[in-house]
Design a protein around this motif. Structure first.
Motif, PDB file in Angstrom:
ATOM      1  N   LYS A   1      16.779  81.180  24.493  1.00  0.00           N
ATOM      2  CA  LYS A   1      17.338  82.394  23.908  1.00  0.00           C
ATOM      3  C   LYS A   1      17.092  83.598  24.800  1.00  0.00           C
ATOM      4  N   PHE A   2      15.883  83.692  25.351  1.00  0.00           N
ATOM      5  CA  PHE A   2      15.563  84.828  26.224  1.00  0.00           C
ATOM      6  C   PHE A   2      16.405  84.808  27.489  1.00  0.00           C
TER       7      PHE A   2
ATOM      8  N   ASP B   1      14.783  92.423  31.202  1.00  0.00           N
ATOM      9  CA  ASP B   1      14.920  92.287  29.753  1.00  0.00           C
ATOM     10  C   ASP B   1      13.568  91.958  29.145  1.00  0.00           C
TER      11      ASP B   1
ATOM     12  N   ARG C   1      19.956  85.813  26.760  1.00  0.00           N
ATOM     13  CA  ARG C   1      20.016  87.258  26.513  1.00  0.00           C
ATOM     14  C   ARG C   1      19.970  88.025  27.829  1.00  0.00           C
TER      15      ARG C   1
ATOM     16  N   SER D   1       8.976  87.111  20.430  1.00  0.00           N
ATOM     17  CA  SER D   1       9.266  85.837  19.774  1.00  0.00           C
ATOM     18  C   SER D   1       8.044  85.359  18.994  1.00  0.00           C
TER      19      SER D   1
ATOM     20  N   GLU E   1      23.249  87.738  29.727  1.00  0.00           N
ATOM     21  CA  GLU E   1      24.308  88.532  29.108  1.00  0.00           C
ATOM     22  C   GLU E   1      24.266  89.981  29.582  1.00  0.00           C
ATOM     23  N   THR E   2      23.063  90.511  29.747  1.00  0.00           N
ATOM     24  CA  THR E   2      22.905  91.912  30.141  1.00  0.00           C
ATOM     25  C   THR E   2      22.944  92.117  31.641  1.00  0.00           C
TER      26      THR E   2
ATOM     27  N   MET F   1      11.839  90.391  25.084  1.00  0.00           N
ATOM     28  CA  MET F   1      12.142  89.843  23.760  1.00  0.00           C
ATOM     29  C   MET F   1      10.858  89.381  23.104  1.00  0.00           C
TER      30      MET F   1
ATOM     31  N   ARG G   1      19.201  99.110  27.361  1.00  0.00           N
ATOM     32  CA  ARG G   1      19.437  97.830  28.039  1.00  0.00           C
ATOM     33  C   ARG G   1      20.849  97.780  28.609  1.00  0.00           C
ATOM     34  N   ARG G   2      21.781  98.344  27.879  1.00  0.00           N
ATOM     35  CA  ARG G   2      23.193  98.313  28.313  1.00  0.00           C
ATOM     36  C   ARG G   2      23.459  99.263  29.471  1.00  0.00           C
TER      37      ARG G   2
END
Length: 229
Positions: A118-119, A104, A122, A108, A125-126, A106, A66-67
């Motif tokens: 939250k997703f 991304d 996230r 849940s 952020e990426t 996730m 992901r990074r």
């Protein structure tokens, strides 16, 4: 960050090859046990399962992938799909850009405003700030984007993320779900939420490699293995 293989009874390359082969191709753990045995590696199917779901090598590789992935377009498509875990439905949140590149993902236990917020946080952020996010008419996802915009405003961001609620524009991510669902369908089911999260993360990375989302020009397995270094 390098993944630790301390205490493993097999070489790192063997472990990563087994994990990659499982998340990328339609094989069971018993099939993979036979494939490895034909290549002179005797490893029990229960050990293969442990590498993916308990030790969570697949999930650790995904965190690094992901990074490292290439930058994506600022027009996003977001949706969630259902996954069965221990007889109950959970939700795999996913997002791609307008060209189908994975942003991304996730897993849940719930499908609500908190999970959607939250997703989105996230994903931001990426991937940085999108210009717009296309969703279906889900009230939870709408509330999630509105909450993110309120948070951004508090941090001094003057322009909110545009939210577009037009179902046909989301066809691209609904089509993208198929690669993930096709791989899941061949499995015997997930016994725990944590096992599902790790396995699905590995499947997502295999899909990203297939889409050419990383800068490496080496073969798919070597790309996967490089995330463990």
């Amino acid at each position: 960050m390098a993944i630790s293989f301390k205490g493993a009874h097999f070489p790192k390359t063997v472990i990563l090859f087994a994990v990659f082969f499982y998340v990328r191709y339609g094989v069971s753990y018993r099939d993979l046990e036979e494939i490895l045995a034909e290549r002179g590696v005797n490893v029990d199917h229960a050990t293969l399962n442990r590498w993916v779901t308990v030790t969570k090598y697949a999930g650790q590789v995904a965190a690094e992938a992901r990074r490292r992935k290439r930058s994506v377009d600022r027009s996003w498509r977001m949706d969630e799909t259902y996954v069965r875990v221990k007889g109950r439905w959970v939700y795999l949140y996913r997002a791609v850009d307008k060209f189908g590149k994975t942003l991304d993902f996730m897993l849940s236990r719930r499908r609500n405003k908190a999970a959607a917020t939250k997703f989105f946080a996230r994903a931001l952020e990426t991937n940085g700030m999108p210009l717009k996010i296309v969703i279906d008419k889900s009230g939870a996802n709408t509330a999630g984007i509105n909450e993110i915009n309120r948070m951004l405003k508090r941090f001094g961001c003057p322009v909110p993320i545009e939210m577009v609620r037009i179902k046909y524009l989301n066809n691209i991510i609904e089509q993208d779900h198929r690669f993930i669902k096709r791989r899941i369908r061949l499995m015997l089911g997930f016994k725990s939420f944590e096992a599902a999260a790790s396995t699905l993360a590995g499947i997502e990375v295999a899909s990203m490699i297939r889409k050419g989302q990383f800068r490496d020009e080496v073969c798919p397995f070597k790309q996967f293995a490089n995330f463990a270094v």
